[in-house]
Design a protein around this motif. Structure first.
Motif, mmCIF file in Angstrom:
data_model
loop_
_atom_site.group_PDB
_atom_site.id
_atom_site.type_symbol
_atom_site.label_atom_id
_atom_site.label_comp_id
_atom_site.label_asym_id
_atom_site.label_seq_id
_atom_site.Cartn_x
_atom_site.Cartn_y
_atom_site.Cartn_z
ATOM 1 N N VAL A 12 0.860 -1.189 0.000
ATOM 2 C CA VAL A 12 0.000 0.000 0.000
ATOM 3 C C VAL A 12 0.894 1.235 0.000
ATOM 4 C CG1 VAL A 12 -1.872 1.242 1.124
ATOM 5 C CG2 VAL A 12 -1.730 -1.254 1.345
ATOM 6 N N GLY A 14 2.469 4.036 -3.297
ATOM 7 C CA GLY A 14 3.391 4.076 -4.440
ATOM 8 C C GLY A 14 4.345 5.253 -4.320
ATOM 9 N N GLY A 15 4.771 5.541 -3.074
ATOM 10 C CA GLY A 15 5.782 6.576 -2.850
ATOM 11 C C GLY A 15 7.160 5.939 -2.784
ATOM 12 N N PHE A 17 9.049 4.521 -0.312
ATOM 13 C CA PHE A 17 9.279 3.236 0.356
ATOM 14 C C PHE A 17 8.544 2.103 -0.369
ATOM 15 C CE2 PHE A 17 10.569 4.674 4.972
ATOM 16 C CZ PHE A 17 11.602 5.427 4.442
ATOM 17 N N LYS A 54 15.779 16.085 -3.364
ATOM 18 C CA LYS A 54 15.948 15.760 -1.945
ATOM 19 C C LYS A 54 17.444 15.652 -1.687
ATOM 20 C CE LYS A 54 11.537 14.974 -1.090
ATOM 21 N NZ LYS A 54 10.769 15.995 -0.395
ATOM 22 N N GLY A 183 -6.965 2.175 -6.507
ATOM 23 C CA GLY A 183 -5.787 1.929 -5.664
ATOM 24 C C GLY A 183 -5.875 2.537 -4.278
ATOM 25 N N VAL A 185 -6.727 2.566 -0.760
ATOM 26 C CA VAL A 185 -7.090 1.510 0.194
ATOM 27 C C VAL A 185 -7.873 2.118 1.348
ATOM 28 C CG1 VAL A 185 -6.184 -0.206 1.811
ATOM 29 C CG2 VAL A 185 -5.129 0.071 -0.452
ATOM 30 N N GLY A 222 0.137 8.599 5.676
ATOM 31 C CA GLY A 222 -1.209 8.020 5.732
ATOM 32 C C GLY A 222 -1.272 6.712 6.499
ATOM 33 N N TRP A 239 6.571 19.912 6.402
ATOM 34 C CA TRP A 239 7.385 21.112 6.258
ATOM 35 C C TRP A 239 6.920 21.793 4.978
ATOM 36 C CZ3 TRP A 239 11.709 17.148 6.901
ATOM 37 C CH2 TRP A 239 12.104 17.051 8.240
ATOM 38 N N HIS A 370 13.794 12.047 6.481
ATOM 39 C CA HIS A 370 15.160 11.873 5.961
ATOM 40 C C HIS A 370 15.310 10.559 5.191
ATOM 41 C CE1 HIS A 370 16.770 9.031 9.169
ATOM 42 N NE2 HIS A 370 15.680 9.462 9.757
ATOM 43 N N GLY A 371 14.193 10.043 4.674
ATOM 44 C CA GLY A 371 14.233 8.698 4.092
ATOM 45 C C GLY A 371 14.523 8.622 2.605
ATOM 46 N N LYS A 373 16.885 9.625 0.652
ATOM 47 C CA LYS A 373 18.257 9.279 0.242
ATOM 48 C C LYS A 373 18.448 7.763 0.187
ATOM 49 C CE LYS A 373 19.989 11.633 3.781
ATOM 50 N NZ LYS A 373 18.685 11.933 4.464
HETATM 51 C C1 LIG Z 1 9.566 18.904 2.801
HETATM 52 C C2 LIG Z 1 10.288 17.592 2.851
HETATM 53 C C3 LIG Z 1 11.638 17.560 2.573
HETATM 54 C C4 LIG Z 1 12.327 16.353 2.586
HETATM 55 N N1 LIG Z 1 13.642 16.367 2.288
HETATM 56 C C5 LIG Z 1 14.332 15.222 2.285
HETATM 57 C C6 LIG Z 1 15.703 15.223 1.970
HETATM 58 O O1 LIG Z 1 16.271 16.291 1.673
HETATM 59 N N2 LIG Z 1 16.378 14.056 1.965
HETATM 60 C C7 LIG Z 1 15.760 12.875 2.276
HETATM 61 O O2 LIG Z 1 16.433 11.849 2.296
HETATM 62 N N3 LIG Z 1 14.446 12.829 2.584
HETATM 63 C C8 LIG Z 1 13.731 13.968 2.592
HETATM 64 N N4 LIG Z 1 12.394 13.950 2.900
HETATM 65 C C9 LIG Z 1 11.758 12.680 3.280
HETATM 66 C C10 LIG Z 1 11.301 11.815 2.097
HETATM 67 O O3 LIG Z 1 10.504 12.540 1.224
HETATM 68 C C11 LIG Z 1 10.517 10.652 2.710
HETATM 69 O O4 LIG Z 1 11.401 9.985 3.596
HETATM 70 C C12 LIG Z 1 9.992 9.633 1.716
HETATM 71 O O5 LIG Z 1 9.206 10.224 0.733
HETATM 72 C C13 LIG Z 1 9.151 8.607 2.513
HETATM 73 O O6 LIG Z 1 8.624 7.657 1.645
HETATM 74 P P1 LIG Z 1 7.246 6.899 1.977
HETATM 75 O O7 LIG Z 1 7.044 5.950 0.879
HETATM 76 O O8 LIG Z 1 7.265 6.407 3.378
HETATM 77 O O9 LIG Z 1 6.133 8.036 1.940
HETATM 78 P P2 LIG Z 1 5.623 8.824 0.660
HETATM 79 O O10 LIG Z 1 6.720 9.028 -0.308
HETATM 80 O O11 LIG Z 1 4.910 10.014 1.185
HETATM 81 O O12 LIG Z 1 4.585 7.835 -0.021
HETATM 82 C C14 LIG Z 1 3.423 7.392 0.618
HETATM 83 C C15 LIG Z 1 2.428 7.060 -0.473
HETATM 84 O O13 LIG Z 1 1.337 6.330 0.109
HETATM 85 C C16 LIG Z 1 0.158 6.721 -0.558
HETATM 86 N N5 LIG Z 1 -0.980 6.386 0.305
HETATM 87 C C17 LIG Z 1 -1.237 6.860 1.542
HETATM 88 N N6 LIG Z 1 -2.370 6.320 2.027
HETATM 89 C C18 LIG Z 1 -2.838 5.493 1.068
HETATM 90 C C19 LIG Z 1 -3.980 4.647 0.975
HETATM 91 N N7 LIG Z 1 -4.876 4.558 1.973
HETATM 92 N N8 LIG Z 1 -4.169 3.938 -0.168
HETATM 93 C C20 LIG Z 1 -3.260 4.017 -1.184
HETATM 94 N N9 LIG Z 1 -2.168 4.821 -1.151
HETATM 95 C C21 LIG Z 1 -1.959 5.528 -0.040
HETATM 96 C C22 LIG Z 1 0.343 8.223 -0.767
HETATM 97 O O14 LIG Z 1 -0.524 8.701 -1.783
HETATM 98 C C23 LIG Z 1 1.813 8.297 -1.119
HETATM 99 O O15 LIG Z 1 2.009 8.246 -2.515
HETATM 100 C C24 LIG Z 1 11.657 15.139 2.920
HETATM 101 C C25 LIG Z 1 10.301 15.184 3.222
HETATM 102 C C26 LIG Z 1 9.616 16.382 3.213
HETATM 103 C C27 LIG Z 1 8.170 16.364 3.562
#
Ligand SMILES: Cc1cc2nc3c(=O)[nH]c(=O)nc-3n(C[C@H](O)[C@H](O)[C@H](O)COP(=O)(O)OP(=O)(O)OC[C@H]3O[C@@H](n4cnc5c(N)ncnc54)[C@H](O)[C@@H]3O)c2cc1C
Length: 437
Positions: A12, A14-15, A17, A54, A183, A185, A222, A239, A370-371, A373
């Motif tokens: 769940v 598509g970001g 992680f 990033k 998609g 959830v 989320g 931020w 910070h994830g 990278k």
């Molecule tokens: C302003 C800012 C600056 C940053 N700068 C840096 C940096 O300089 N260096 C660095 O290493 N990291 C940085 N980060 C952190 C980095 O962006 C995150 O660590 C990374 O995006 C986390 O990935 P993720 O997949 O956990 O979350 P996300 O990338 O946010 O992806 C989560 C996904 O889940 C989807 N989702 C949520 N709920 C549901 C649901 N119910 N059903 C289906 N889909 C769903 C969302 O639509 C989203 O696409 C920064 C973050 C921010 C906010």
């Protein structure tokens, strides 16, 4: 019994992680993989990684994450990721007005960089304007009282483009993608077992049930809505970001500049040559959106509620420009937004099974801002978890953190040394035109 390579697995999110997990699982021979993403395209607008850039910097106060970033940087230099990684350097300073905490944090970062034999040769100390102009001649502001260091080992990644590259690769590898209404959830579905419960799959907002043996929740900010048992161990936080739209000539003149980062003001990147956008981020404790009933912060459901930059953040980034690139200090700021991520108290990620689900749900969260990278290697942490011994996360700091003690306030912005300031509630900073929730 763990999950087998032919079992249906649902991811769940598509970001960053979720996509990295899809890539690594497909490379490890898992054959029935589906990614569910609530936006109708990738990069998803809700993803914290849907962004021009990033920072990819290796020095951390904590050597555990330095070592991981060095591994990630090796992967950033491989063919799939290399087009999206730019090793421009990281000009890491404090301004003359920086509070003690910012100056102390800077010192610890520099010490960390100089302790590591792979990073040390790339570190150049900077004491004052002349040193900084030697490192980056384009900075023609007063740079009054600025000091710090340049680390040429570091750089940035074009995060939105990197997401697209991995999305396409995963598609070619046979990963199925459900986007938009199909998609989104709505809930993780459970069945009772002799000893408790486990997941049977997920139900999407359009009412369809999708069965699976394992659900991996990589939903960023989320996650708490899908797994209420997370409680306050993950806080949805944001931020702000904004951009200056430059001319072709201005973009060209700033080509190759390092990330310019003042711990007390904020930072910006080399402008993007395709869009001519120079991205700006202020430093601060960020914004939360606490549900008064539960005490848990969730990202707002609508993107419109996050399409602004708070005034005091705008003042900070304008001050940053005034001190470094004064010609840009009064330019209009465009594409303003609050960008939501999943914060933990200690900035440690969570990569673990959700308790009492018979190892049928994995939570991949707590990126703590910070994830990104780690994007090229995040998925390998999930394969290690699935294939490791004992159905338990062997890295203690990445385990499910248990319930937060109720008397603790779930706003830990200032508790982490690399962040400056406390978090504010979204409702207190919303511009008048936006609704509250
Ligand atoms: C302003 C800012 C600056 C940053 N700068 C840096 C940096 O300089 N260096 C660095 O290493 N990291 C940085 N980060 C952190 C980095 O962006 C995150 O660590 C990374 O995006 C986390 O990935 P993720 O997949 O956990 O979350 P996300 O990338 O946010 O992806 C989560 C996904 O889940 C989807 N989702 C949520 N709920 C549901 C649901 N119910 N059903 C289906 N889909 C769903 C969302 O639509 C989203 O696409 C920064 C973050 C921010 C906010």
């Amino acid at each position: 019994m763990g999950v087998s390579k032919s079992d249906p697995i649902i991811i769940v999110g598509g970001g960053a992680f979720g996509l990295s997990t899809a890539l690594h699982l497909s490379q490890k021979g898992y054959t029935d993989l589906s990614v569910f993403e609530k936006d109708d395209h990738i990069p998803p607008r809700y993803s914290a990684a849907n962004d021009l850039n990033k920072i990819v910097r290796a020095e951390y106060e904590d050597p555990f994450y330095t070592d991981l970033t060095i591994k990630a940087m090796d992967a950033w230099k491989t063919p799939l990721f290399a087009p999206h990684f730019h090793q421009t350097g990281f000009l890491h300073c404090v301004s003359g007005q920086a509070p003690e905490q910012a100056a102390e944090t800077l010192k610890r970062f520099r010490a960390s960089a100089e302790r590591n034999p792979a990073i040390k040769p790339h570190v150049v100390p900077l004491e004052g304007r002349e040193d900084i102009r030697q490192a980056c001649w384009q900075l023609d502001g007063s740079l009054s009282g600025w000091n710090g260091y340049l680390n040429r080992f570091d750089g940035y990644a074009h995060s939105a483009n990197a997401l697209v590259a991995v999305y396409r690769t995963a598609q070619v590898a046979g990963v199925r993608f459900f986007l938009g209404e199909q998609g989104a959830v709505d809930e993780v579905v459970y069945v009772s077992t002799a000893t408790g419960k486990k997941t049977a799959g997920v139900r999407t907002k359009n009412g369809r049930f999708h069965p699976s043996a394992l659900v991996i929740v990589a939903a960023g900010a989320g996650a708490g809505r899908l797994l209420p048992e997370l409680g306050q161990q993950v806080v949805a936080k944001s931020w702000s970001v904004a951009h200056v739209h430059l001319s072709d000539e201005e973009t060209s003149a700033l080509r190759g500049i390092p990330i310019v980062y003042a711990r007390d003001l904020g930072f910006y990147f080399e402008p993007d040559p395709k869009t001519n956008l120079l991205k700006l981020c202020p430093m601060g404790g960020g914004y939360i959106n606490t549900d008064a009933r539960t005490g848990v912060s969730h990202a707002p459901g609508s993107l419109a509620d996050s399409s602004f930059m708070p005034e005091h953040d705008e003042r900070k980034v304008r001050e940053l420009l005034a001190q470094t690139l004064p010609a840009l200090k009064d330019r209009p700021l465009v594409k303003k937004s609050l960008c939501w991520f999943a914060d933990t108290k200690d900035s440690d990620f969570i990569v673990d099974y959700v308790p009492q689900t018979e190892s049928s749900i994995v939570l991949l969260s707590g990126d703590s801002g910070h994830g990104f990278k780690m994007f090229p290697i995040v998925g390998s942490w999930v394969t290690n978890l699935l294939e490791g011994p004992g159905r338990q996360q062997s890295i203690a700091r990445w385990r499910w953190k248990g319930p937060q003690k109720s008397e603790e306030k779930a706003d830990w912005g200032g508790a982490v040394s690399w962040r400056l300031g406390e978090s504010k509630e979204l409702r207190d900073i919303l511009p008048a035109r936006a609704s509250k929730l």
